[in-house]
Design an enzyme around this catalytic site. Structure first.
Site, PDB file in Angstrom:
ATOM      1  N   CYS A 190      -7.543 -19.696 -27.294  1.00  0.00           N
ATOM      2  CA  CYS A 190      -8.531 -19.560 -28.381  1.00  0.00           C
ATOM      3  C   CYS A 190      -8.363 -18.216 -29.086  1.00  0.00           C
ATOM      4  O   CYS A 190      -8.482 -18.118 -30.308  1.00  0.00           O
ATOM      5  CB  CYS A 190      -9.945 -19.675 -27.828  1.00  0.00           C
ATOM      6  SG  CYS A 190     -10.272 -21.271 -27.052  1.00  0.00           S
ATOM      7  N   CYS A 194      -5.037 -30.664 -31.648  1.00  0.00           N
ATOM      8  CA  CYS A 194      -5.057 -29.678 -30.553  1.00  0.00           C
ATOM      9  C   CYS A 194      -6.478 -29.384 -30.109  1.00  0.00           C
ATOM     10  O   CYS A 194      -6.705 -28.871 -29.031  1.00  0.00           O
ATOM     11  CB  CYS A 194      -4.437 -28.351 -30.999  1.00  0.00           C
ATOM     12  SG  CYS A 194      -2.823 -28.494 -31.698  1.00  0.00           S
TER      13      CYS A 194
END
Lengths: 151, 259
Positions: free
Chosen positions: A127, A53
């Site tokens: 994030c 990822c």
């Protein structure tokens, strides 16, 4: 050729975005990073993400047994500036003002992290999601370990 | 048959909710029951689209229902593949995961959804109606127009029998078939007070707030919610007197869709 502003990043077809000074600070001067975990004894550990990822976050916590608040929160992140800044800021939030309760730590939202960072581009929202998931995972690991030792 | 840690799911039905929204009903092709909690999601895998890590889709079905369901809005290549699935097709997905759900069994639930963010709310509302029918649930759904109110009839049926109230805020149309719909944007500080006014103070203070929608929607609602309870709200310039609602930040849970 137009000069690129020092705090502006232009990348391919995702357009431009501006990082806040807080994001830049936490990326360039990250707080509470654990560089060598070989000797570190934690009360809980959370690992989220995968190299596939692009982001991996590991968060270690220590918990004050009397107050059940986070006394230490250290981490290591493989990822972009936003991921590093997010985990750095989260580690500060988790331990300031006497430390978060375990419930607060398990329920801190990406929005709270982003607000403290002064904002993140929407494309970097994930994030901060990883950050809060890593802390939650560490809290759940603490509970799991505590159950095992109490049996 | 599955690859790595993925399950194979088989489509058993498809319902077209609008021109670009479909609900896909499916079941895991395994011999053991797969349980989940209302509000959880699965990762769907279509590696041929380039999304190797899969994409998250919240289950709109409730755990007590005999099928799994996800409600998909066709917006790009990946969602288009899901949208185009037919009965009998199979796809790979993860086990249900996630923590977008209440922590308490007795709290008042305030569910705030933007557009397709209604999908986990459907699961939660139906689950609460079965397991805790006495519980107060207040749903605020912000939509562009009536087409997006895909579960309105179900919520109305639940409202007739349970402590469920659904409020709609229609932002891009001047008319709605829902009589009580407000033809304007959601104003959190004002609307939270108004929509919770029928609930006694002690229950209002023991509430959990779940927000689901686009990144921008969730961010704006979260900011506004953290403002509620203050004597004045800078975001909406409203002063509240005696009906202040206390909303601790650890009672606000968010789930944002990002593409």
């Amino acid at each position: 050729m137009e000069k690129v502003k020092s705090n502006t990043c232009s990348v391919g077809d995702v357009g431009t975005w501006v990082y806040s000074e807080t994001v830049r600070d936490h990326f360039l001067n990250p707080r509470n990073v654990l560089f060598d975990d070989a000797q570190y004894e934690s009360d809980g550990i959370g690992i989220v993400g995968s190299p596939a990822c692009g982001d991996v976050m590991v968060v270690w916590i220590r918990v004050d047994r009397e107050t059940e608040r986070i006394s230490e929160c250290v981490w290591r992140t493989f990822g972009c500036a936003s991921a590093i800044a997010s985990t750095s800021m989260l580690s500060v939030m988790a331990t300031e003002n006497g430390g978060m309760t375990l419930r607060e730590a398990s329920r801190v939202t990406p929005e709270a992290i982003i607000e403290r960072l002064g904002g993140l581009p929407d494309i970097k929202y994930h994030c901060s999601v990883l950050g809060h998931e890593a802390l939650r995972a560490a809290v759940l690991d603490y509970y799991a370990q505590r159950e095992q030792t109490s049996v | 048959m599955h690859s790595e840690n993925k399950l194979q799911y088989k489509v058993i039905d498809v319902r077209r909710d609008s021109d670009d929204v479909s609900t896909i009903f499916f079941l895991p092709e395994v011999t053991v029951p797969v349980a989940y909690k209302a509000g959880q999601y699965i990762l769907v895998y279509f590696p041929e689209t380039g999304a190797s890590s899969g994409k998250a889709y919240t289950l709109s079905s409730a755990p007590h229902e005999k099928y799994f369901a996800i409600t998909v809005k066709k917006m790009g290549v990946f969602s288009g593949k899901l949208f185009d699935l037919s009965v009998g097709d199979t796809f790979y997905g993860s086990l249900p995961i996630g923590y977008f759900m209440p922590d308490f069994d007795d709290s008042t639930l305030v569910l705030i959804a933007g557009g397709v963010g209604i999908t986990p709310m459907r699961s939660i509302v139906h689950d609460v109606a079965v397991r805790h029918p006495e519980r107060h649930v207040v749903l605020l759904h912000s939509v562009h127009d009536d087409v997006d109110t895909i579960f309105a009839d179900e919520f109305q049926t639940l409202a007739d029998s349970y402590n469920v109230r659904a409020h709609y805020f229609v932002t891009r149309s001047t008319t709605s078939s829902i009589e009580s719909a407000r033809m304007r944007r959601l104003h959190i500080a004002h609307d939270i007070h108004e929509c919770l006014a029928h609930i006694e103070r002690s229950r209002r203070d023991h509430a959990e707030y779940l927000i689901c929608g686009s990144v921008g929607f969730v961010r704006d609602v979260w900011k506004s919610l953290t403002c509620v309870g203050q004597s004045t709200c800078e975001l909406c310039d409203v002063t509240h007197g005696e009906h202040l609602i206390n909303i601790p930040k650890d009672r606000i849970y968010t789930e944002a869709f990002f593409t």
